[in-house]
Design an enzyme around this catalytic site. Structure first.
Site, PDB file in Angstrom:
ATOM      1  N   GLY A  88      13.030 -26.962 -46.667  1.00  0.00           N
ATOM      2  CA  GLY A  88      13.550 -26.406 -47.913  1.00  0.00           C
ATOM      3  C   GLY A  88      14.146 -25.039 -47.665  1.00  0.00           C
ATOM      4  N   GLN A  91      17.124 -16.782 -49.903  1.00  0.00           N
ATOM      5  CA  GLN A  91      16.760 -16.671 -48.486  1.00  0.00           C
ATOM      6  C   GLN A  91      17.969 -16.456 -47.579  1.00  0.00           C
ATOM      7  OE1 GLN A  91      14.218 -20.452 -48.580  1.00  0.00           O
ATOM      8  NE2 GLN A  91      13.212 -19.206 -47.020  1.00  0.00           N
ATOM      9  N   HIS A  98       7.490 -24.707 -53.784  1.00  0.00           N
ATOM     10  CA  HIS A  98       7.675 -23.580 -52.863  1.00  0.00           C
ATOM     11  C   HIS A  98       9.070 -22.967 -53.049  1.00  0.00           C
ATOM     12  CE1 HIS A  98       7.260 -21.717 -48.684  1.00  0.00           C
ATOM     13  NE2 HIS A  98       8.547 -21.577 -48.947  1.00  0.00           N
TER      14      HIS A  98
HETATM   15 NI    NI Z   1      10.160 -20.533 -48.118  1.00  0.00          NI
END
Ligand code: NI
Length: 169
Positions: free
Chosen positions: A43, A48, A129
């Site tokens: 993922g 990010q 998550h």
């Molecule tokens: Ni992560």
């Protein structure tokens, strides 16, 4: 795309909704999946890779890659399970985290098509998550303060070692 690691402010910011799903969103989705595969992760969320928008990619074994845009968690099970988690933004750290066993999520895909998905097992885990990433939260934030501090110290030591190595090189 470059993956941001623990310590980067962007990982702690709440991501903004994707305003329009168009060709550039499709390209972003492709890049997310590619970066996810390169990192051998399951993922990866926009924040990010330095894109503070509500989009993430998920690809678990035995399934196709899936893109979630502006997701809403509609339901989670009362039943909680422990599962070992890791994160491309916290390399080398794997810890048991307790979360709901199943999740029902509504989102849009990269083509702008809305969908609802009920997930269990690893898929339910990774969706939760990644959703946390959009909220500016990391899986270590779900641990006790003591455990989190230990991990932060370990990561800081590893990051310092890397810095020293780079200075010498
Ligand atoms: Ni992560």
């Amino acid at each position: 795309m470059k993956i941001l690691v623990l310590g980067d402010e962007l990982l702690y910011q709440k991501a903004a909704p994707v305003k329009k799903i168009d060709k550039s969103t499709e390209e972003l989705a492709r890049n997310l999946v590619e970066t996810l595969h390169e990192g051998k992760g399951i993922g990866l969320a926009g924040p990010q890779v330095g894109i503070p928008e509500r989009i993430f990619a998920v690809h678990v074994e035995g399934d196709v890659p899936r893109i979630f845009i502006n997701p809403s968690i509609l339901e989670t099970s009362q039943e909680l399970v422990k599962y070992e988690e890791g994160c491309l933004s916290i390399p080398g750290i794997y810890v048991d985290v307790v979360r709901p066993k199943t999740v029902k999520v509504q989102a849009w895909n990269e083509k702008g098509r809305p969908f609802t998905l009920e997930a269990d097992g690893i898929l339910a885990r990774v969706i939760q998550h990644e959703y946390d990433h959009l909220e500016g939260s990391l899986f270590i934030d779900r641990l006790s303060e003591e455990k989190r501090e230990k991990i932060l110290a370990k990561v800081a030591r590893a990051q310092n070692r890397e810095k020293r190595k780079r200075r010498k090189a």
